[in-house]
Design an enzyme around this catalytic site. Structure first.
Site, short mmCIF file in Angstrom:
data_model
loop_
_atom_site.label_atom_id
_atom_site.label_comp_id
_atom_site.label_asym_id
_atom_site.label_seq_id
_atom_site.Cartn_x
_atom_site.Cartn_y
_atom_site.Cartn_z
N GLU A 49 0.81 -1.22 0.00
CA GLU A 49 0.00 0.00 0.00
C GLU A 49 0.84 1.27 0.00
O GLU A 49 0.44 2.29 -0.56
CB GLU A 49 -0.95 0.01 1.21
CG GLU A 49 -2.06 -1.02 1.13
CD GLU A 49 -1.70 -2.36 1.75
OE1 GLU A 49 -2.59 -3.23 1.87
OE2 GLU A 49 -0.51 -2.53 2.10
N PHE A 111 -12.29 -5.90 13.72
CA PHE A 111 -11.21 -6.45 12.91
C PHE A 111 -10.79 -5.45 11.85
O PHE A 111 -11.60 -4.90 11.11
CB PHE A 111 -11.67 -7.76 12.24
CG PHE A 111 -10.65 -8.37 11.33
CD1 PHE A 111 -9.47 -8.89 11.83
CD2 PHE A 111 -10.87 -8.42 9.96
CE1 PHE A 111 -8.51 -9.46 10.97
CE2 PHE A 111 -9.95 -8.98 9.10
CZ PHE A 111 -8.76 -9.49 9.62
N GLN A 112 -9.50 -5.17 11.77
CA GLN A 112 -8.89 -4.24 10.82
C GLN A 112 -9.50 -2.83 10.92
O GLN A 112 -9.69 -2.15 9.92
CB GLN A 112 -8.99 -4.77 9.39
CG GLN A 112 -8.08 -5.98 9.15
CD GLN A 112 -7.88 -6.33 7.70
OE1 GLN A 112 -8.72 -6.02 6.85
NE2 GLN A 112 -6.78 -6.98 7.38
N LYS A 161 -17.76 0.46 5.49
CA LYS A 161 -18.29 -0.60 4.65
C LYS A 161 -19.76 -0.36 4.27
O LYS A 161 -20.16 -0.55 3.12
CB LYS A 161 -18.17 -1.93 5.40
CG LYS A 161 -18.68 -3.16 4.67
CD LYS A 161 -17.70 -3.69 3.67
CE LYS A 161 -18.14 -5.04 3.13
NZ LYS A 161 -17.21 -5.58 2.13
N MET A 476 24.76 8.03 2.70
CA MET A 476 24.68 9.35 3.31
C MET A 476 24.97 9.28 4.81
O MET A 476 25.65 10.15 5.36
CB MET A 476 23.31 9.98 3.05
CG MET A 476 23.23 11.44 3.46
SD MET A 476 24.42 12.49 2.60
CE MET A 476 23.56 12.77 1.05
#
Length: 562
Positions: A49, A111-112, A161, A476
């Site tokens: 993602e 959930f999630q 949802k 770096m």
């Protein structure tokens, strides 16, 4: 006619002119993906993602359009945060759609479930949690309007949802009205006249171009003023490409790893005209010593960026393009412009002498120097090639040794300094502009942050060319350890790296290896001519440093040089 929330979302996207979305599916957004399979909108399925947001970011930087990313709830949303923050720092217009649990489950640790609106409040221009489906279309209309107007930035829309699956009448709002959001685009004429008067009197003026010049499509107007009135131009990292690097009035990037002449110009100027920059610490160095001999004109569309870091004499809150058009008109109306513009010639000649005495250089050796790779690449790449970078030494060498003649040809994470940005950003740019040559410059450390996107490149036949400057160090950080920590290379050695040629082949791409200078040019040519995605693993000098360098807390005239 009533539509589901998923259909309303995609209908709004089409009306906003969106033809490409970068995303990753999940349970909370599965209904959107079901509708997306029947939509004319192209979807690029990434492998992480974070990469979806970076790809949308690269798409936006290369085109000037709003980029769109779609991710699911919970970890899908939190994985996107780094990309959102990257876009926020660099003022990139994005709309990020996140799935969310059912409205009645919000706050129950479902959930999630995560509070992504709360998490991203500090790194978005604005964000929304849509609980009422009847407000979905108007919210999306506002989101795109916010993302692209004023100071651009990322806007997040969180969709539960039940909002995605619910139904309502689709009403498209033709006009966006937001009482609390009225960005200023037109410049104040009095302030423009003050700035013009200062330019009339100046002996040593300098234009400092930032990313706002590119974001507002103002490069042509900047060039016209600079050339007509003999004003040297320097830029921030985000402003590279805003003025043609081949022009004699161009003196390079300013700041921590800027050119000696650019930092000298800021130190010695009597009038600094800063356009579309927020004066970040990597640009200014020690604030109390920054442009201390100069009067400062600051043009920026964001009023909070003016006087935030540097005190200025003439603040102009406006869109950079509109301000430069207005400034040009005011200057054209002044009498004797040729006479006072000619007074700048000794200043230009002085800077040319400074640059001649202190050029960008490096010591040649039998090993491949990374600077040589960039010089060679610049010679053989297409004139309009888009160059993306990861973050590190290779990024700074690119700013120094690759010449950017056009805007929107340099994609890099500036403010946040995000390793892992470059590969998906290059991917997004290539999807947006398939006819253009897109090249990624990476280090062997940063390339692995999102290396999984090689699969996305190969599957979708996205022919990005990847040049890895392989020094087997986190370069770096190692440079700082060498200069300031007595060469205590703690956890910066990167021995045990993969064979990048075989890794390319494992993904179905083409791999090249360059280990000596004799094969550099021809192998780079072969890699650029290859029809698909390629990785070029270039073995470079392990302990090469980026110079000039302004140490942390030092002034711009306290540069370390080779």
């Amino acid at each position: 006619m009533e539509l589901t929330g998923a259909k309303i979302l995609l209908e709004c996207m089409q009306r906003e002119g969106i033809n490409t979305i970068f995303g990753y599916p999940g349970g909370a957004v599965i209904d959107i993906y079901d509708e997306l399979s029947r939509s004319p909108i192209q979807h690029i399925q990434v492998r992480h993602e974070q990469a979806a947001v970076h790809a949308a970011d690269g798409y936006a930087r290369a085109t000037g359009k709003v980029g769109v990313a779609l991710v699911t709830s919970g970890p899908g949303a939190t994985n996107a945060v780094t990309g959102i923050a990257t876009a926020s720092y660099d003022s990139i217009p994005l709309v990020i759609i996140t799935g969310q649990v059912h409205t009645m489950l919000i706050g129950n640790d479902a959930f999630q479930e995560v509070d992504i609106v709360g998490i991203t409040r500090s790194c978005t221009k604005h964000n929304y949690l849509v609980k009422d489906i009847t407000k979905l279309a108007s919210t999306l209309r506002q989101a795109f309007y916010l993302a692209r107007t004023g100071r651009p930035g990322p806007v997040l829309v969180d969709l539960p949802k039940d909002v995605i699956t619910g139904r309502t009448e689709f009403i498209w709002p033709d006009v966006v009205k937001m009482r609390s959001y009225m960005p200023t685009s037109a410049p104040n004429l009095v302030q423009l006249r003050r700035a013009a008067s200062m330019l009339q009197e100046a002996e040593r003026p300098v234009i400092l171009a930032g990313g706002g010049v590119i974001a507002s499509n103002a490069s042509e107007h900047l060039a016209q003023i600079a050339m007509q009135y003999n004003i040297p131009v320097i830029s921030t990292l985000m402003g590279l490409g805003s003025f043609p690097s081949t022009h004699p009035l161009w003196y390079g990037m300013v700041g921590m790893h800027g050119r000696f002449v650019a930092n000298t110009a800021v130190t010695e100027t009597d009038l600094l005209i800063a356009i579309g920059t927020r004066f970040a610490d990597r640009v200014t160095g020690k604030i109390s010593a920054f442009a201390k001999r100069a009067k400062i004109v600051h043009i920026d569309v964001d009023p909070t960026s003016i006087r935030k870091n540097v005190e200025v004499d003439v603040p102009i809150v406006a869109d950079c393009r509109e301000a430069l058009i207005g400034f040009g008109n005011v200057l054209n109306a002044l009498s004797g412009s040729k006479e006072w513009a000619s007074r700048h010639i000794p200043w230009i000649e002085h800077l040319a002498e400074v640059d001649k005495a202190n050029p960008l250089n490096y010591q040649d050796s039998d090993e491949i120097k990374p600077q040589l790779v960039l010089e060679t690449l610049c010679e053989i790449a297409n004139e309009d090639a888009i160059i993306a970078t990861e973050v590190g030494q290779h990024q700074m060498w690119t700013t120094q040794f690759y010449r950017f003649a056009k805007p929107r040809t340099f994609l890099s994470s500036g403010g946040l300094g995000t390793m892992g940005y470059g590969l998906p950003a290059a991917m997004g740019a290539q999807v947006a502009l398939p006819e253009r040559q897109v090249i990624l410059i990476a280090g062997d450390g940063s390339i692995q942050m999102n290396i999984q996107e090689m699969a996305t490149l190969v599957y979708n036949r996205i022919p990005v060319k990847i040049i890895i400057l392989n020094n087997q160090f986190l370069g770096m950080v190692r440079q700082w350890q060498e200069l300031f920590y007595h060469r205590n290379y703690s956890q910066t050695r990167m021995e045990g790296q993969p064979d990048f040629v075989r890794l390319a082949e494992a993904y179905g791409a083409t791999g090249f290896r360059i280990s000596n200078k004799k094969e550099l040019r021809e192998t780079l040519k072969a890699a650029l001519a290859c029809p698909g995605a390629t990785i070029v693993d270039v073995t470079v000098c392990r302990e090469e440093n980026v110079y000039p360098m302004v140490p942390a807390g030092a002034a711009l005239d306290e540069m370390l040089v080779v």
